[in-house]
Design an enzyme around this catalytic site. Structure first.
Site, short mmCIF file in Angstrom:
data_model
loop_
_atom_site.label_atom_id
_atom_site.label_comp_id
_atom_site.label_asym_id
_atom_site.label_seq_id
_atom_site.Cartn_x
_atom_site.Cartn_y
_atom_site.Cartn_z
N TYR A 106 -3.94 1.73 -19.00
CA TYR A 106 -4.63 0.92 -18.00
C TYR A 106 -6.04 1.42 -17.76
O TYR A 106 -6.33 2.61 -17.85
CB TYR A 106 -3.84 0.89 -16.69
CG TYR A 106 -3.58 2.25 -16.06
CD1 TYR A 106 -4.51 2.85 -15.22
CD2 TYR A 106 -2.38 2.92 -16.29
CE1 TYR A 106 -4.26 4.10 -14.64
CE2 TYR A 106 -2.11 4.15 -15.71
CZ TYR A 106 -3.06 4.73 -14.89
OH TYR A 106 -2.81 5.96 -14.32
N ASP A 146 -2.07 4.19 -7.80
CA ASP A 146 -1.75 5.55 -8.24
C ASP A 146 -2.44 5.76 -9.60
O ASP A 146 -1.80 5.77 -10.64
CB ASP A 146 -0.24 5.73 -8.36
CG ASP A 146 0.13 7.16 -8.77
OD1 ASP A 146 -0.72 8.07 -8.61
OD2 ASP A 146 1.24 7.38 -9.28
N ILE A 147 -3.75 5.90 -9.54
CA ILE A 147 -4.57 5.94 -10.74
C ILE A 147 -4.73 7.39 -11.20
O ILE A 147 -5.41 8.19 -10.55
CB ILE A 147 -5.94 5.28 -10.49
CG1 ILE A 147 -5.74 3.87 -9.93
CG2 ILE A 147 -6.75 5.27 -11.77
CD1 ILE A 147 -4.89 2.95 -10.79
N GLU A 148 -4.09 7.72 -12.32
CA GLU A 148 -4.09 9.10 -12.81
C GLU A 148 -4.66 9.23 -14.22
O GLU A 148 -4.75 10.35 -14.75
CB GLU A 148 -2.66 9.65 -12.78
CG GLU A 148 -2.04 9.61 -11.38
CD GLU A 148 -0.69 10.30 -11.31
OE1 GLU A 148 -0.49 11.28 -12.06
OE2 GLU A 148 0.16 9.88 -10.51
N LEU A 149 -5.04 8.10 -14.82
CA LEU A 149 -5.53 8.12 -16.20
C LEU A 149 -6.82 7.31 -16.32
O LEU A 149 -7.10 6.43 -15.50
CB LEU A 149 -4.49 7.49 -17.15
CG LEU A 149 -3.08 8.06 -17.15
CD1 LEU A 149 -2.18 7.20 -18.03
CD2 LEU A 149 -3.08 9.50 -17.64
#
Length: 294
Positions: A106, A146-149
């Site tokens: 994403y 929940d943006i981790e990438l």
């Protein structure tokens, strides 16, 4: 006059009590062996349930939801979750769709991409209409970031476009789960927008700002920085629900209730505790041990 003073005092105490009362947010969906959504909400311990995750979106991709072993969206199998969402909402639980996660594909390529993703989310999970809604006709309460990438670009735009849909009637909540190092590398710009209702900060897997045995200062200092800097309405303390749920940062329940919560509740922005995840909470009984203190 005495009655008025008594009433005013009672009202003031009620407001103060309400201002420090918090709830528990839980992530559900990434382990098929955890309880059903119905049972999760029937427990009465959670104020928010984040469905994890929509982990593919942006760059012209067709978005995809992944609820692990609970259902298979490829064969329209996740519509069975719809009635359970409605059941939770009838109990007063807010049910969010969490986008992102630690594994996925994403990112947002442009403002137009952000607008397209917002439209997709509105039509397929919120108050819009679509010929194919992965969770059936249930209308979720909002979107959790929940943006981790990947890249930090255009998440503020996505939040803005989503929030615009709130003007169509039913309130839509926006929440986020940044890492505790401040500012968050991927969501820092978006979180400065005043668009988010709740922010549950991940105080784990980040040693400089999390709890370590015999040291609560790093976490408390980080909490103060977040609560005095971020413009969200409520801030939550995000924790692993069991030692095995994260690489580091687990706080024993007695330490949390006796040392951490009394300190962080002093903030007017205190909202409660977020836990990863429902599966691990079942293994440890963590939420049951802390819920009366949250």
């Amino acid at each position: 006059m005495a009655f008025k003073l008594l009433f005013s005092s009672i009202l003031f105490l009620a407001i103060v009590k309400n201002s420090i009362a918090g709830g528990i947010a839980i992530y559900w969906g990434q382990n098929g062996n955890e309880a059903t959504l119905n049972d999760t909400c029937n427990s009465g311990r959670y104020a928010y349930v984040n469905l994890a995750f929509l982990n593919k979106f942006g760059n012209g991709q067709t978005p995809e939801i992944n609820l692990a072993g609970h259902c298979n969206p490829a064969v329209n199998g996740c519509t069975i979750v719809g009635p359970e969402i409605k059941h939770c909402q009838k109990l007063g639980v807010k049910v969010m769709l969490s986008i992102g996660g630690g594994v996925g594909n994403y990112s947002l390529a442009s403002k137009k991409d952000a607008k397209d993703v917002a439209r997709y989310l509105w039509n397929n999970f919120l108050g819009g209409r679509s010929s194919f809604r992965p969770l059936g006709n249930a209308i979720l309460d909002g979107i959790d970031f929940d943006i981790e990438l990947g890249s930090p670009l255009h998440y503020k735009d996505l939040a803005k476009y989503l929030k615009n849909y709130s003007k169509r009637g039913r309130k839509m909540y926006l929440t986020a789960a940044p890492q505790c190092p401040f500012p968050d590398r991927l969501l820092g710009t978006a979180l400065n927008s005043k668009l988010f209702d709740n922010v549950w900060i991940q105080f784990y897997n980040n040693p400089p700002c999390q709890f370590t045995p015999n040291n609560t200062d790093n976490l408390k200092n980080s909490w103060v920085r977040w609560t005095t800097s971020v413009k969200a309405k409520r801030i939550f303390l995000g924790l692993p629900a069991a030692p095995q749920a994260a690489g580091s940062g687990f706080i024993p329940a007695d330490v949390l209730t006796e040392e951490i919560l009394p300190a962080i509740k002093k903030s007017r922005k205190y909202g409660g505790v977020m836990l990863w995840s429902k599966f691990w909470d079942e293994q440890s009984g963590y939420s049951a041990a802390i819920v009366k203190s949250v």
